[in-house]
Structure formats: C-alpha cells, structure tokens
Design an enzyme around this catalytic site. Structure first.
Site, PDB file in Angstrom:
ATOM      1  N   ASP A  40      27.814 -15.234  54.720  1.00  0.00           N
ATOM      2  CA  ASP A  40      27.180 -16.451  54.214  1.00  0.00           C
ATOM      3  C   ASP A  40      28.089 -17.659  54.437  1.00  0.00           C
ATOM      4  O   ASP A  40      28.324 -18.448  53.541  1.00  0.00           O
ATOM      5  CB  ASP A  40      26.858 -16.277  52.730  1.00  0.00           C
ATOM      6  CG  ASP A  40      25.871 -17.318  52.231  1.00  0.00           C
ATOM      7  OD1 ASP A  40      25.086 -17.825  53.045  1.00  0.00           O
ATOM      8  OD2 ASP A  40      25.895 -17.622  51.027  1.00  0.00           O
ATOM      9  N   PHE A  41      28.580 -17.808  55.646  1.00  0.00           N
ATOM     10  CA  PHE A  41      29.513 -18.880  55.989  1.00  0.00           C
ATOM     11  C   PHE A  41      28.715 -20.074  56.495  1.00  0.00           C
ATOM     12  O   PHE A  41      28.094 -20.013  57.546  1.00  0.00           O
ATOM     13  CB  PHE A  41      30.486 -18.392  57.068  1.00  0.00           C
ATOM     14  CG  PHE A  41      31.604 -19.349  57.328  1.00  0.00           C
ATOM     15  CD1 PHE A  41      32.651 -19.460  56.451  1.00  0.00           C
ATOM     16  CD2 PHE A  41      31.606 -20.134  58.466  1.00  0.00           C
ATOM     17  CE1 PHE A  41      33.696 -20.341  56.683  1.00  0.00           C
ATOM     18  CE2 PHE A  41      32.638 -21.016  58.713  1.00  0.00           C
ATOM     19  CZ  PHE A  41      33.684 -21.116  57.816  1.00  0.00           C
TER      20      PHE A  41
END
EC number: 2.7.11.1
Length: 52
Positions: A40-41
């Site tokens: 979830d960057f």
C-alpha cells in the site's frame, strides 16, 4: 463558509529529498532482513513533519 488553507508547493530539491527518503524506507521494508512486502505504498501514506 468553509475555511480554506493554501500552501506553497514544495521546491524540487525538497521533493527529491522526500522521494529519496521514501525509496530508502521502501527498500528497508523489502530487505531480506524483514522479509515483508509493503503493497500500500502511495503518496497519501507518506507522512511529513514540520521539517519534512
């Protein structure tokens, strides 16, 4: 009436500093020592303090 806040855009030098720091953090998370994958960057998950 809602109050709006306006901020000056970051300089290119500061943007590169933030990007390099984020890349170092991502490299750490994906290193062989931690054996994790961070999926979830995204820009909204990069938190900056008052001195960036």
């Amino acid at each position: 009436m809602p109050r709006r806040l306006y901020f000056q855009p970051l300089s290119w030098k500061l943007r590169l500093k933030v990007a390099l720091g984020a890349a170092k953090g991502l490299a750490f998370l994906h290193s062989s020592e931690t054996r994790g994958i961070y999926r979830d960057f995204k820009t909204s998950n990069i938190l900056l303090d008052s001195v960036f």
